[in-house]
Design a protein around this motif. Structure first.
Motif: not given
Length: 53
Positions: A7-13
């Protein structure tokens, strides 16, 4: 833990994409837009700009 990281990587990307397109939005605006659900994957820069106004 794996789900949180995903989830964190998705939000970041998605936030990085929104901030670096021709949408003329700041990284902070992009992050808030993604966190609130206003920005989703597949939006065009014009759509992102309109949502964040």
């Amino acid at each position: 833990m794996k789900k949180v990281l995903t989830i964190a990587l998705t939000i970041f990307s998605v936030s990085a994409y929104a901030a670096h397109t021709n949408a003329n939005v700041t990284a902070e605006q992009a992050i808030k837009g993604v966190a609130s659900g206003a920005i989703i994957i597949g939006m065009t820069p014009k759509q992102i700009q309109n949502v964040l106004k």
